[in-house]
Design an enzyme around this catalytic site. Structure first.
Site, short mmCIF file in Angstrom:
data_model
loop_
_atom_site.label_atom_id
_atom_site.label_comp_id
_atom_site.label_asym_id
_atom_site.label_seq_id
_atom_site.Cartn_x
_atom_site.Cartn_y
_atom_site.Cartn_z
N GLY A 103 0.90 -1.22 -0.19
CA GLY A 103 -0.12 -0.05 -0.08
C GLY A 103 0.75 1.24 -0.08
O GLY A 103 0.29 2.15 0.06
N ASN A 141 5.28 -1.82 -18.94
CA ASN A 141 5.06 -1.82 -17.51
C ASN A 141 3.84 -2.29 -17.12
O ASN A 141 3.05 -1.46 -16.59
CB ASN A 141 5.55 -0.56 -17.17
CG ASN A 141 5.61 -0.85 -15.44
OD1 ASN A 141 5.45 -1.96 -14.88
ND2 ASN A 141 6.37 -0.01 -14.78
N TYR A 149 -2.57 1.60 -12.15
CA TYR A 149 -3.06 2.69 -12.24
C TYR A 149 -4.42 2.53 -12.80
O TYR A 149 -5.55 3.46 -12.53
CB TYR A 149 -2.14 3.66 -13.21
CG TYR A 149 -0.91 4.15 -12.64
CD1 TYR A 149 -0.90 4.56 -11.57
CD2 TYR A 149 0.21 3.80 -13.51
CE1 TYR A 149 0.33 4.66 -10.88
CE2 TYR A 149 1.56 3.97 -12.95
CZ TYR A 149 1.55 4.57 -11.58
OH TYR A 149 2.97 5.00 -11.21
#
Length: 171
Positions: free
Chosen positions: A103, A132, A139
């Site tokens: 996290g 990546n 994301y």
């Protein structure tokens, strides 16, 4: 949370440089880092800084195998969209491999988003290498949109001789 996310200080610049080199190695570009910790300090902590940086710090008892307590960083600055207004740009988000999945990266990214919103930013932008997949997935899972895929934007750059030649052109 196993770490504290805080604003970096000039004393953190050596650790930030260590992490920048770690990111460059991860991105398969270790020879590209030309910056020194002194330049980083001058550019980030002058009366008119070029960037801001957060660091993720763990307690001594959780330090890395090498004895580091600063285990991640989030590098950002402010820019502007002529269509939308204020933008926060996340230049780097990096966590040491042994601390991933805890996290820390999300905490850094969330704090950058909070800073942007507090400053009236309407969006947060950043780039990710196309190979990546772990980062692209991370994301995307957080709600980010891949602008290259969605809108076709391509990132362009002038540097070195090309930048100098452009600056010398008169028309």
């Amino acid at each position: 949370m196993i770490c504290t996310v805080r604003d970096s200080t000039p004393a953190d610049c050596r650790d930030i440089m260590r992490l920048i080199v770690g990111l460059a190695e991860y991105e398969k570009m270790p020879g590209e880092v030309k910056l020194t910790h002194k330049e980083l300090e001058a550019d980030g902590f002058s009366s008119s800084p070029f960037f801001k940086c957060l660091v993720a710090e763990v307690p001594e008892e959780l330090q890395s195998r090498e004895g580091h307590t600063i285990v991640g960083y989030g590098f950002y600055f402010f820019t502007y969209s002529t269509w939308k207004g204020r933008v926060i740009y996340m230049e780097d988000l990096y966590v040491m491999p042994e601390f991933r999945g805890k996290g820390i990266g999300k905490a850094l990214m969330c704090r950058i988003a909070q800073i942007g919103l507090a400053r009236g930013c309407v969006r947060m932008q950043f780039t990710v290498l196309d190979w990546n997949k772990p980062s692209l997935d991370f994301y995307s899972d957080q709600g980010a949109v891949n602008l290259t895929a969605a809108e076709g934007w391509q990132l362009m750059r002038f540097e070195g001789e090309a930048l100098e030649k452009l600056a010398q052109a008169t028309n």
